[in-house]
Scaffold this active site. Structure first.
Site, PDB file in Angstrom:
ATOM      1  CB  SER A   1      15.069   1.124  -6.310  1.00  9.18           C
ATOM      2  OG  SER A   1      15.252  -0.273  -6.343  1.00  9.18           O
TER       3      SER A   1
ATOM      4  CG  HIS B   1      12.474   4.338  -5.029  1.00  8.06           C
ATOM      5  ND1 HIS B   1      13.202   4.736  -3.923  1.00  8.06           N
ATOM      6  CD2 HIS B   1      12.461   2.989  -4.993  1.00  8.06           C
ATOM      7  CE1 HIS B   1      13.621   3.672  -3.260  1.00  8.06           C
ATOM      8  NE2 HIS B   1      13.184   2.594  -3.886  1.00  8.06           N
TER       9      HIS B   1
ATOM     10  CE  LYS C   1      11.086   2.784  -1.074  1.00  9.16           C
ATOM     11  NZ  LYS C   1      10.243   1.771  -1.702  1.00  9.16           N
TER      12      LYS C   1
HETATM   13  C1  PLP Z   1       9.641   0.452  -1.444  1.00 10.43           C
HETATM   14  C2  PLP Z   1       8.887  -0.066  -2.598  1.00 10.43           C
HETATM   15  C3  PLP Z   1       7.741  -0.849  -2.430  1.00 10.43           C
HETATM   16  C4  PLP Z   1       7.289  -1.314  -1.073  1.00 10.43           C
HETATM   17  O1  PLP Z   1       6.649  -0.299  -0.380  1.00 10.43           O
HETATM   18  P1  PLP Z   1       6.134  -0.611   1.109  1.00 10.43           P
HETATM   19  O2  PLP Z   1       5.076   0.393   1.345  1.00 10.43           O
HETATM   20  O3  PLP Z   1       7.325  -0.451   1.993  1.00 10.43           O
HETATM   21  O4  PLP Z   1       5.629  -2.006   1.105  1.00 10.43           O
HETATM   22  C5  PLP Z   1       7.045  -1.230  -3.556  1.00 10.43           C
HETATM   23  N1  PLP Z   1       7.452  -0.884  -4.783  1.00 10.43           N
HETATM   24  C6  PLP Z   1       8.554  -0.153  -4.981  1.00 10.43           C
HETATM   25  C7  PLP Z   1       8.969   0.210  -6.366  1.00 10.43           C
HETATM   26  C8  PLP Z   1       9.315   0.278  -3.906  1.00 10.43           C
HETATM   27  O5  PLP Z   1      10.414   0.985  -4.111  1.00 10.43           O
END
Ligand code: PLP
Length: 395
Positions: free
Chosen positions: A183, A211, A242
């Site tokens: 990310s 992502h 997301k």
């Molecule tokens: C955003 C993210 C998470 C966390 O996701 P949530 O549903 O907000 O807990 C986990 N792993 C990765 C790679 C992320 O980018």
């Protein structure tokens, strides 16, 4: 308690003195390409709202209808009385979209990653993890009694070495664990090469595609689609927080036996409340939109390409790539300060971006991480580039 409060204040001061305090900017609007804060209106280039579904009218309608039809809360974990038919429908829909036999919902992807390793891997097994993996994977792996090995970011020679070490130690189950997209850089994991190594060493592959799910790959299925390994990844985790509406919730999508065992053994699933009905319905609509139309992905790709092109023309240094995460680099000893000043100057011009520096990224690799969205118009993208140009002139 007074002594503890003093000590906590001292810790907070240390964090602040190191320049690491995170200040939350309060929005006074829904999440979107255009937002307002207490002080100003801003174009938002730092959300994970890749497909612009966070305030999509169809998603909102689905969630609002579900409030009426299914109620506000479940007041139960799934296995007691917290499973509505729409929870199971969403699990099947996710599995069909990403291409696995089944899936299981969690309150978040953090919880999905927190629950999976302890349930599937124990003493005698080995978990081989990319060094840049998300914090939730790192925490989840720590909860397992399996051996833990790390390989250098996306380094296939190092991964091979770790696999050989694990096999040499006589490990039973082997699993390679990676983010689909890293990310801070917007780089894709080399899943094709990873799957080949997994075949060679008879290892499983687990990918956290948070992502990527919804927009990476031709049909938006994720990094495994982009890299041509659909059907070869054993376990996919991801978030609904997301691209897929951005509300909350996460999942593990995998072989039937894995999903079934997680329903029996994954502690964040067993001991945490079911996802709220309106979130289930809104997320389901978001996945339906992502699965049935290429329009959002097309717009997102056009915006990402335009931004890269214009910024390169203006002489900014970008990390190479195609993901809508677009790091604008401010290298050198002074980079962290410059990046932070740039971000402030851009916000004053109505463009909201975030600067990242050590320890979130390596020393000397400070950056502003721009995140494009399908919700941005071409004019929005041009306005963002202009803000970079103007802020640079000022600093
Ligand atoms: C955003 C993210 C998470 C966390 O996701 P949530 O549903 O907000 O807990 C986990 N792993 C990765 C790679 C992320 O980018």
């Amino acid at each position: 308690m007074y002594a503890i409060k003093d000590a906590l204040r001292a810790t907070l001061r240390e964090i602040d003195d190191a320049g690491l305090t995170k200040h939350e900017r309060e929005l006074t609007s829904p999440q979107s390409a255009h937002v307002t804060t207490e002080s100003a209106a801003a174009l938002n280039f730092c959300a994970n709202n890749y497909l612009g579904l966070a305030d999509h009218p169809d998603v909102i309608t689905a969630a609002r209808d579900a409030l009426q039809e299914w109620g506000f809360g479940m007041a139960s974990v799934r296995f007691i009385c917290g499973t509505q038919s729409q929870h199971r429908d969403l699990e099947r829909q996710i599995a069909q979209f990403v291409g696995t036999e089944d899936s299981i919902l969690f309150s978040s992807c953090f919880d999905a990653n927190g629950g999976i390793f302890e349930a599937l891997f124990g003493a005698g097994d080995a978990i081989i993890s990319d060094e840049l993996n998300h914090a939730s994977l790192i925490d989840g792996i720590r909860l397992s009694k399996a051996a833990r090995l790390r390989y250098k970011n996306a380094d296939m020679a190092d991964l091979r070495g770790q696999l050989e070490a694990a096999r040499g130690d006589g490990a039973d189950r082997l699993v390679i664990v990676t983010d689909g997209v890293f990310s801070m850089d917007g780089y894709y994991a080399p899943l094709d090469a990873i799957c080949d190594l997994a075949d060679e060493f008879n290892a499983m592959v687990m990918v956290d595609d948070s992502h990527a799910v919804g927009f990476v790959g031709e049909g938006g299925r994720g990094t495994h689609e982009l890299k041509g390994v659909l059907g070869r990844v054993d376990i996919l985790t991801g978030t609904l927080g997301k691209a897929l509406g951005g509300a909350s919730g996460g999942y593990v999508a995998a072989h039937q036996e894995i999903v079934d065992l997680l329903r029996q053994r994954a502690r964040p699933y067993l001991f945490s409340n079911a996802v709220a009905p309106s979130v289930v319905a809104g997320s389901s609509k978001a996945i339906e939109l992502a699965a049935t139309s290429n329009d959002g992905r097309r717009q997102l790709r056009a915006n990402s390409a335009l931004f890269r092109e214009l910024m390169t023309q203006q002489g900014f240094e970008l990390l190479p790539g195609s993901h809508p995460i677009t790091p604008v680099m401010f290298p050198g000893a002074d980079g962290a300060r410059v990046a932070a000043q740039m971000a402030d100057a851009m916000l004053a011009r109505g463009v909201y971006v975030i600067a990242f520096s050590f320890p979130v990224v390596p020393k000397g690799k400070a950056r502003i991480r721009v995140q494009l969205s399908a919700a941005h118009s071409e004019d929005d993208v041009r306005a963002c580039v202009q803000a970079f140009v103007d802020a640079r002139a000022e600093i």
